[in-house]
Write a protein that holds these residues in place. Structure first.
Motif, PDB file in Angstrom:
ATOM      1  N   UNK A   1      -7.454   0.916 -13.982  1.00 51.50           N
ATOM      2  CA  UNK A   1      -6.240   1.737 -13.951  1.00 51.50           C
ATOM      3  C   UNK A   1      -6.141   2.472 -12.623  1.00 51.50           C
ATOM      4  N   UNK A   2      -4.904   2.620 -12.146  1.00 51.89           N
ATOM      5  CA  UNK A   2      -4.651   3.443 -10.968  1.00 51.89           C
ATOM      6  C   UNK A   2      -3.164   3.756 -10.909  1.00 51.89           C
ATOM      7  N   UNK A   3      -2.812   4.781 -10.180  1.00 56.80           N
ATOM      8  CA  UNK A   3      -1.411   5.107  -9.936  1.00 56.80           C
ATOM      9  C   UNK A   3      -1.143   4.759  -8.480  1.00 56.80           C
ATOM     10  N   UNK A   4      -0.380   3.662  -8.227  1.00 60.81           N
ATOM     11  CA  UNK A   4      -0.197   3.184  -6.853  1.00 60.81           C
ATOM     12  C   UNK A   4       0.474   4.205  -5.922  1.00 60.81           C
ATOM     13  N   UNK A   5       1.498   4.890  -6.411  1.00 63.82           N
ATOM     14  CA  UNK A   5       2.171   5.926  -5.630  1.00 63.82           C
ATOM     15  C   UNK A   5       2.611   7.022  -6.590  1.00 63.82           C
TER      16      UNK A   5
END
Length: 190
Positions: A92-96
């Motif tokens: 999981x990650x938040x790209x922007x």
């Protein structure tokens, strides 16, 4: 019970990952947390391996897997690739800041980094039976849900390539086929 890696191994990984594997600009400032049952470092080969219920997090990025292998360039000490395997791997990650959390679930996830000084992720490849990708592109849009045997996400072009038994759904629209390429910026499926 989780054992944390020794201080030397943890310090090496912090130096390798801390400056490179972030998604949001503020992620680099966040604490790195790693839990695993075992950890090994092969400096000569440039490989750090964590195994046994691995949990890695830094800011918006997290990886939960059975095994996580960090491949780094022995000359520059920069990460070239992160490989995670498990049943399943959860990445999981938040790209922007303007995009929702990206979630990939698969049996194998590989993130490859570019050669630029910022060391941004150039591609994320996921394989599974099936692999799953989910993300809400903006707060006013529905969640994109994609499934396929192989998923490749390319941040620079904001594209998602689905191979083998591919399907994609968003806001009631759906498509399925052998291969689907989705342009996340233009919201165009092919």
């Amino acid at each position: 019970m989780h054992r944390k890696p020794g201080p030397f191994l943890f310090a090496v990984l912090c130096a390798l990952v801390g400056a490179q594997a972030h998604a949001l600009p503020s992620d680099i400032e966040q604490e790195i947390r790693i839990e695993a049952e075992r950890a090994t470092l092969d400096q000569k080969q440039g490989i750090t391996t964590y195994s046994g219920d691995v949990q890695f997090s830094q800011g918006s990025m997290s990886i939960n897997a059975d095994t996580v292998i960090f491949h780094f360039n022995t000359e520059t000490q920069k990460i070239d690739k992160i490989q995670a395997t498990g049943s399943p791997v959860l990445y999981q990650m938040q790209p922007t800041e303007d995009k929702g959390l990206m979630r990939i679930e698969a049996t194998e996830v590989t993130a490859t980094f570019d050669g630029n000084p910022q060391r941004r992720i150039s591609t994320i490849n996921a394989r599974g039976v099936p692999a799953l990708y989910q993300q809400q592109p903006t707060p006013d849009k529905g969640i994109i849900s994609a499934r396929a045997q192989s998923i490749t996400y390319t941040p620079a072009s904001q594209s998602l390539a689905l191979e083998e038994h591919a399907s994609l759904e968003q806001d009631g629209a759906s498509m399925s086929g052998t291969r689907i390429v989705y342009d996340l910026n233009k919201e165009v499926m092919q």
